[in-house]
Design a protein around this motif. Sequence first.
Motif, PDB file in Angstrom:
ATOM      1  N   TYR A  49       0.859  -1.181   0.000  1.00  0.00           N
ATOM      2  CA  TYR A  49       0.000   0.000   0.000  1.00  0.00           C
ATOM      3  C   TYR A  49       0.894   1.230   0.000  1.00  0.00           C
ATOM      4  N   PHE A  50       0.750   2.045  -1.039  1.00  0.00           N
ATOM      5  CA  PHE A  50       1.587   3.217  -1.211  1.00  0.00           C
ATOM      6  C   PHE A  50       0.774   4.487  -0.994  1.00  0.00           C
ATOM      7  N   ARG A  51       1.348   5.421  -0.211  1.00  0.00           N
ATOM      8  CA  ARG A  51       0.744   6.745  -0.088  1.00  0.00           C
ATOM      9  C   ARG A  51       0.985   7.527  -1.376  1.00  0.00           C
ATOM     10  N   THR A  52       2.238   7.442  -1.873  1.00  0.00           N
ATOM     11  CA  THR A  52       2.623   8.007  -3.158  1.00  0.00           C
ATOM     12  C   THR A  52       3.400   6.927  -3.910  1.00  0.00           C
ATOM     13  N   ASP A  53       3.921   7.268  -5.088  1.00  0.00           N
ATOM     14  CA  ASP A  53       4.625   6.274  -5.886  1.00  0.00           C
ATOM     15  C   ASP A  53       5.827   5.678  -5.176  1.00  0.00           C
ATOM     16  N   ASP A  54       6.467   6.458  -4.281  1.00  0.00           N
ATOM     17  CA  ASP A  54       7.680   5.976  -3.609  1.00  0.00           C
ATOM     18  C   ASP A  54       7.560   5.962  -2.087  1.00  0.00           C
ATOM     19  N   ASP A  55       6.327   6.072  -1.586  1.00  0.00           N
ATOM     20  CA  ASP A  55       6.121   6.075  -0.136  1.00  0.00           C
ATOM     21  C   ASP A  55       5.286   4.855   0.245  1.00  0.00           C
ATOM     22  N   LEU A  56       5.993   3.777   0.600  1.00  0.00           N
ATOM     23  CA  LEU A  56       5.338   2.520   0.941  1.00  0.00           C
ATOM     24  C   LEU A  56       4.930   2.535   2.412  1.00  0.00           C
ATOM     25  N   LEU A  57       3.614   2.456   2.663  1.00  0.00           N
ATOM     26  CA  LEU A  57       3.115   2.468   4.034  1.00  0.00           C
ATOM     27  C   LEU A  57       2.992   1.074   4.633  1.00  0.00           C
ATOM     28  N   PHE A  58       2.708   0.111   3.759  1.00  0.00           N
ATOM     29  CA  PHE A  58       2.432  -1.229   4.265  1.00  0.00           C
ATOM     30  C   PHE A  58       2.748  -2.255   3.191  1.00  0.00           C
ATOM     31  N   GLN A  59       3.279  -3.398   3.601  1.00  0.00           N
ATOM     32  CA  GLN A  59       3.478  -4.500   2.661  1.00  0.00           C
ATOM     33  C   GLN A  59       3.312  -5.830   3.389  1.00  0.00           C
ATOM     34  N   ASP A  60       2.883  -6.828   2.651  1.00  0.00           N
ATOM     35  CA  ASP A  60       2.675  -8.132   3.253  1.00  0.00           C
ATOM     36  C   ASP A  60       2.764  -9.190   2.161  1.00  0.00           C
ATOM     37  N   GLU A  61       2.955 -10.416   2.568  1.00  0.00           N
ATOM     38  CA  GLU A  61       2.978 -11.547   1.647  1.00  0.00           C
ATOM     39  C   GLU A  61       1.981 -12.586   2.127  1.00  0.00           C
ATOM     40  N   ILE A  62       1.267 -13.190   1.160  1.00  0.00           N
ATOM     41  CA  ILE A  62       0.289 -14.213   1.480  1.00  0.00           C
ATOM     42  C   ILE A  62       0.732 -15.516   0.828  1.00  0.00           C
ATOM     43  N   HIS A  63       0.930 -16.523   1.651  1.00  0.00           N
ATOM     44  CA  HIS A  63       1.434 -17.810   1.167  1.00  0.00           C
ATOM     45  C   HIS A  63       0.376 -18.893   1.357  1.00  0.00           C
ATOM     46  N   GLY A  64       0.654 -20.073   0.819  1.00  0.00           N
ATOM     47  CA  GLY A  64      -0.253 -21.196   0.934  1.00  0.00           C
ATOM     48  C   GLY A  64      -0.868 -21.555  -0.409  1.00  0.00           C
ATOM     49  N   HIS A  65      -1.809 -22.499  -0.392  1.00  0.00           N
ATOM     50  CA  HIS A  65      -2.472 -22.865  -1.638  1.00  0.00           C
ATOM     51  C   HIS A  65      -3.347 -21.691  -2.112  1.00  0.00           C
ATOM     52  N   LEU A  66      -3.783 -21.722  -3.363  1.00  0.00           N
ATOM     53  CA  LEU A  66      -4.487 -20.582  -3.950  1.00  0.00           C
ATOM     54  C   LEU A  66      -5.784 -20.245  -3.220  1.00  0.00           C
ATOM     55  N   PHE A  67      -6.510 -21.243  -2.755  1.00  0.00           N
ATOM     56  CA  PHE A  67      -7.740 -20.964  -2.027  1.00  0.00           C
ATOM     57  C   PHE A  67      -7.436 -20.186  -0.747  1.00  0.00           C
ATOM     58  N   GLU A  68      -6.372 -20.575  -0.097  1.00  0.00           N
ATOM     59  CA  GLU A  68      -5.960 -19.898   1.133  1.00  0.00           C
ATOM     60  C   GLU A  68      -5.518 -18.469   0.837  1.00  0.00           C
ATOM     61  N   GLN A  69      -4.782 -18.293  -0.252  1.00  0.00           N
ATOM     62  CA  GLN A  69      -4.333 -16.954  -0.611  1.00  0.00           C
ATOM     63  C   GLN A  69      -5.514 -16.027  -0.912  1.00  0.00           C
ATOM     64  N   VAL A  70      -6.494 -16.549  -1.635  1.00  0.00           N
ATOM     65  CA  VAL A  70      -7.681 -15.735  -1.954  1.00  0.00           C
ATOM     66  C   VAL A  70      -8.438 -15.365  -0.691  1.00  0.00           C
ATOM     67  N   GLU A  71      -8.591 -16.334   0.199  1.00  0.00           N
ATOM     68  CA  GLU A  71      -9.325 -16.095   1.447  1.00  0.00           C
ATOM     69  C   GLU A  71      -8.622 -15.057   2.323  1.00  0.00           C
ATOM     70  N   LYS A  72      -7.312 -15.201   2.486  1.00  0.00           N
ATOM     71  CA  LYS A  72      -6.548 -14.258   3.308  1.00  0.00           C
ATOM     72  C   LYS A  72      -6.522 -12.874   2.675  1.00  0.00           C
ATOM     73  N   HIS A  73      -6.452 -12.838   1.337  1.00  0.00           N
ATOM     74  CA  HIS A  73      -6.412 -11.554   0.636  1.00  0.00           C
ATOM     75  C   HIS A  73      -7.728 -10.799   0.848  1.00  0.00           C
ATOM     76  N   SER A  74      -8.845 -11.507   0.806  1.00  0.00           N
ATOM     77  CA  SER A  74     -10.145 -10.852   0.976  1.00  0.00           C
ATOM     78  C   SER A  74     -10.324 -10.324   2.394  1.00  0.00           C
ATOM     79  N   ILE A  75      -9.684 -10.979   3.363  1.00  0.00           N
ATOM     80  CA  ILE A  75      -9.788 -10.543   4.762  1.00  0.00           C
ATOM     81  C   ILE A  75      -8.927  -9.309   5.018  1.00  0.00           C
ATOM     82  N   CYS A  76      -7.687  -9.356   4.518  1.00  0.00           N
ATOM     83  CA  CYS A  76      -6.769  -8.263   4.830  1.00  0.00           C
ATOM     84  C   CYS A  76      -6.998  -7.035   3.950  1.00  0.00           C
ATOM     85  N   CYS A  77      -7.653  -7.226   2.785  1.00  0.00           N
ATOM     86  CA  CYS A  77      -7.793  -6.131   1.843  1.00  0.00           C
ATOM     87  C   CYS A  77      -9.252  -5.874   1.499  1.00  0.00           C
TER      88      CYS A  77
END
Length: 233
Positions: A205-233
Amino acid sequence: MEESQNIEWKESWRDEYIKWIGGFANASGGQLFIGINDKGVIVGLPDAKKLLEEIPNKVRDILGIIVDVDLKTSPQGDYIVISVDAYPYPISYKGQYHYRSGSTKQELKGAALDKFLLQKQGKRWDAVPVPHVSVKDLSLGAFDYFRNKAIKSNRLTEEILQESNETLLEKLHLTEGQYLKRAAILLFHPDPEKYVTGAFVKIGYFRTDDDLLFQDEIHGHLFEQVEKHSICC
């Protein structure tokens, strides 16, 4: 007439131009004109008749394909036209694979070569079989998640969903002989990155093009990634 995807001019012949012929064969076919300069002007070819015999033999011996080589005459001199068909299987030049793209010839390497070879074999990247992994290595939780979602969406019948995991994978066309396909690994393996590099989601998540406020990685099988992505985002 100008140089294009299917047209190439060469002022004189060099054996290295067999790479260009291979490039045409691996793409959509084309014609290589020998005795015409890069401005499209006929300059003549003193040894045209000799090349008329030599080139087909060299191409056959090196590339393993047949090309038509025709002698053309004009007031400016003789020239030859090498006509190359597109081939449904990969054509190798001494272990190298060349490809005609636009008006240039490229040697395929790395990921581009992998993609090209798969396409020529009629396969997609996700359909490649993966050795050293079996159904027992897959996540039972991923199968449960899939079955629940499939029932709710009415995408599959309950009869199919009651089949074993092995049978379910077969009916989803996620197996090839004794092997699981990459798609099966991505969907159902608890750690697909073990077999497919980069198989995770990276979020920033960037405030501007070069100002990164937040970053994360989601691992696991694709169903798990989709589920976690929908929760965090």
